[in-house]
Scaffold this motif. Structure first.
Motif, mmCIF file in Angstrom:
data_model
loop_
_atom_site.group_PDB
_atom_site.id
_atom_site.type_symbol
_atom_site.label_atom_id
_atom_site.label_comp_id
_atom_site.label_asym_id
_atom_site.label_seq_id
_atom_site.Cartn_x
_atom_site.Cartn_y
_atom_site.Cartn_z
ATOM 1 N N PHE A 163 0.837 -1.189 0.000
ATOM 2 C CA PHE A 163 0.000 0.000 0.000
ATOM 3 C C PHE A 163 0.880 1.251 0.000
ATOM 4 O O PHE A 163 0.796 2.090 0.901
ATOM 5 C CB PHE A 163 -0.911 0.003 1.227
ATOM 6 C CG PHE A 163 -2.214 0.716 1.000
ATOM 7 C CD1 PHE A 163 -2.254 1.941 0.362
ATOM 8 C CD2 PHE A 163 -3.396 0.167 1.435
ATOM 9 C CE1 PHE A 163 -3.448 2.607 0.149
ATOM 10 C CE2 PHE A 163 -4.606 0.815 1.229
ATOM 11 C CZ PHE A 163 -4.627 2.040 0.583
ATOM 12 N N TYR A 180 2.068 4.516 1.858
ATOM 13 C CA TYR A 180 1.839 4.368 3.298
ATOM 14 C C TYR A 180 2.619 3.197 3.888
ATOM 15 O O TYR A 180 3.210 3.330 4.967
ATOM 16 C CB TYR A 180 0.341 4.226 3.576
ATOM 17 C CG TYR A 180 -0.395 5.534 3.411
ATOM 18 C CD1 TYR A 180 -0.386 6.488 4.420
ATOM 19 C CD2 TYR A 180 -1.061 5.836 2.239
ATOM 20 C CE1 TYR A 180 -1.036 7.711 4.257
ATOM 21 C CE2 TYR A 180 -1.709 7.051 2.068
ATOM 22 C CZ TYR A 180 -1.688 7.978 3.085
ATOM 23 O OH TYR A 180 -2.313 9.193 2.928
ATOM 24 N N ASP A 231 4.857 -0.443 2.444
ATOM 25 C CA ASP A 231 5.214 -1.380 1.392
ATOM 26 C C ASP A 231 6.609 -1.917 1.672
ATOM 27 O O ASP A 231 7.576 -1.147 1.757
ATOM 28 C CB ASP A 231 5.175 -0.675 0.027
ATOM 29 C CG ASP A 231 5.478 -1.611 -1.127
ATOM 30 O OD1 ASP A 231 4.986 -2.751 -1.107
ATOM 31 O OD2 ASP A 231 6.210 -1.203 -2.044
ATOM 32 N N ARG A 243 -4.069 3.541 9.279
ATOM 33 C CA ARG A 243 -4.805 3.783 8.032
ATOM 34 C C ARG A 243 -6.225 3.199 8.078
ATOM 35 O O ARG A 243 -6.602 2.343 7.298
ATOM 36 C CB ARG A 243 -4.047 3.254 6.818
ATOM 37 C CG ARG A 243 -4.413 4.086 5.601
ATOM 38 C CD ARG A 243 -3.771 3.683 4.305
ATOM 39 N NE ARG A 243 -4.031 4.682 3.296
ATOM 40 C CZ ARG A 243 -5.216 4.864 2.723
ATOM 41 N NH1 ARG A 243 -6.234 4.115 3.048
ATOM 42 N NH2 ARG A 243 -5.392 5.825 1.828
ATOM 43 N N GLU A 284 -7.625 12.419 3.235
ATOM 44 C CA GLU A 284 -7.439 11.947 1.867
ATOM 45 C C GLU A 284 -8.388 12.681 0.926
ATOM 46 O O GLU A 284 -9.516 13.030 1.305
ATOM 47 C CB GLU A 284 -7.713 10.445 1.777
ATOM 48 C CG GLU A 284 -6.643 9.581 2.416
ATOM 49 C CD GLU A 284 -5.433 9.395 1.526
ATOM 50 O OE1 GLU A 284 -5.221 10.211 0.592
ATOM 51 O OE2 GLU A 284 -4.683 8.426 1.748
ATOM 52 N N SER A 303 -3.329 -2.328 -9.772
ATOM 53 C CA SER A 303 -2.844 -1.425 -8.730
ATOM 54 C C SER A 303 -2.657 -0.034 -9.305
ATOM 55 O O SER A 303 -2.603 0.146 -10.538
ATOM 56 C CB SER A 303 -1.520 -1.924 -8.155
ATOM 57 O OG SER A 303 -0.483 -1.809 -9.138
ATOM 58 N N ILE A 304 -2.541 0.948 -8.413
ATOM 59 C CA ILE A 304 -2.262 2.311 -8.850
ATOM 60 C C ILE A 304 -0.875 2.374 -9.467
ATOM 61 O O ILE A 304 -0.643 3.108 -10.434
ATOM 62 C CB ILE A 304 -2.411 3.282 -7.666
ATOM 63 C CG1 ILE A 304 -3.880 3.342 -7.241
ATOM 64 C CG2 ILE A 304 -1.901 4.675 -8.020
ATOM 65 C CD1 ILE A 304 -4.129 4.024 -5.933
ATOM 66 N N GLU A 307 -1.568 8.661 -2.985
ATOM 67 C CA GLU A 307 -0.988 7.503 -3.663
ATOM 68 C C GLU A 307 -0.394 7.892 -5.010
ATOM 69 O O GLU A 307 0.640 7.344 -5.430
ATOM 70 C CB GLU A 307 -2.038 6.409 -3.794
ATOM 71 C CG GLU A 307 -2.472 5.864 -2.439
ATOM 72 C CD GLU A 307 -3.597 4.851 -2.538
ATOM 73 O OE1 GLU A 307 -3.392 3.813 -3.182
ATOM 74 O OE2 GLU A 307 -4.680 5.106 -1.972
ATOM 75 N N ALA A 362 3.605 7.680 -5.932
ATOM 76 C CA ALA A 362 4.023 6.914 -7.111
ATOM 77 C C ALA A 362 4.793 7.771 -8.108
ATOM 78 O O ALA A 362 5.613 7.252 -8.872
ATOM 79 C CB ALA A 362 2.792 6.306 -7.787
#
Length: 282
Positions: A47, A50, A52, A108, A131, A190-191, A212, A216
């Motif tokens: 995630f 936040y 990973d 989260r 968010e 996934s994003i 996010e 990225a």
């Protein structure tokens, strides 16, 4: 006057005497945590930004909270269940038959009164981020996502936009403009995969939670990355925070105080900045 049987009276006195000799707060979570010396912090796997692979905003925040309480942090990564109710049960108030006991705190989690009411076994508090939905786009081809969706998103009747499947962004783009965008909405697992498609020019934009997208695309200057301020989009923003077991009031208070101190001294802001994410505290 009502008379109590002698045996009942003696048992009651014995219980009272035993209770009076127990140490105060012997069963409170904070006592057990301090004896252990570690705060067990549950964070989602896969995630970013936040959490990973043992890194991310929540991992750093968990360590900072533990340090503020004079503890070591034990970061427990876990895969998301079918819904967040499963995650709260497995990681907060019951535990998992394979993993064992739950963590002390999970990060989260939506800080929302209705959600909290539906999950009374958990105590939800301590919002540390607001968010919002965001969009990353090729600025020369896609206008800023502001105002009426009918105007701002009409371009996606011709251009492709990427989303992670089965998300708020996916549902919104599939229903807005009477469904006219569906054929140009590209779905990804996934994003991160959607952002890769943007970099490879397979899509002209990606819609996802702004944090996010910022994570990225940190350090990337080819794309505009901003909040999607669309009139039809709901919710406009949602708070995320932490949760403990419902009866862990002393732990919740200690964590709330620790978070407030970390917000005040700039620690939380510094964590978000390191990951290229905008902190929205209100």
């Amino acid at each position: 006057m009502k008379r109590f049987p002698r045996r009942q009276l003696l048992l009651g006195l014995a219980a009272l005497l035993l209770t009076s000799h127990l140490p105060a707060h012997a069963d409170e979570p904070m006592d057990a945590i301090h004896k252990r010396g570690r705060l067990r912090v549950a964070v989602y796997n896969d995630f970013p930004p936040y959490s990973d692979a043992g890194k991310g905003i929540d991992v750093e925040l968990g360590r900072a909270l533990a340090a503020r309480l004079g503890l070591q942090a034990e970061i427990i990564g876990f895969m998301a269940g079918e819904d967040m109710g499963d995650d709260l049960r497995n990681m907060v108030w019951k535990g998992h038959y394979l993993r064992g006991d739950p963590a002390d705190v999970m990060l989260r989690v939506p800080v929302d009164p209705l959600f909290a009411k539906e999950h009374a076994q958990a105590r939800i508090f301590g919002a540390y981020q607001q968010e919002v939905m965001g969009m990353a786009r090729v600025a020369s081809r896609i206008p800023a996502p502001n105002g009426s969706a009918a105007v701002a998103l009409e371009v996606f009747t011709r251009e492709k936009i990427g989303v992670e499947g089965d998300t708020l962004a996916d549902a919104f783009l599939g229903s807005v403009l009477q469904g006219r965008l569906r054929s140009n909405v590209s779905h990804f697992r996934s994003i991160g995969e959607a952002v890769t498609a943007l970099k490879d020019e397979r899509v002209a934009a990606v819609m996802a939670p702004l944090a996010e997208l910022e994570g990225a695309l940190a350090g990337e200057t080819r794309f505009a990355v901003e909040e999607a301020r669309l009139g039809e989009l709901s919710p406009k923003r949602w708070a995320i925070g932490m949760t403990v077991k419902a009866d862990s009031g002393d732990l919740a208070t200690a964590l709330a105080d620790a978070l407030a101190a970390l917000q005040q001294d700039g620690t939380v802001a510094a964590i978000f900045k390191r990951h290229g994410v905008t902190l929205r505290s209100n």
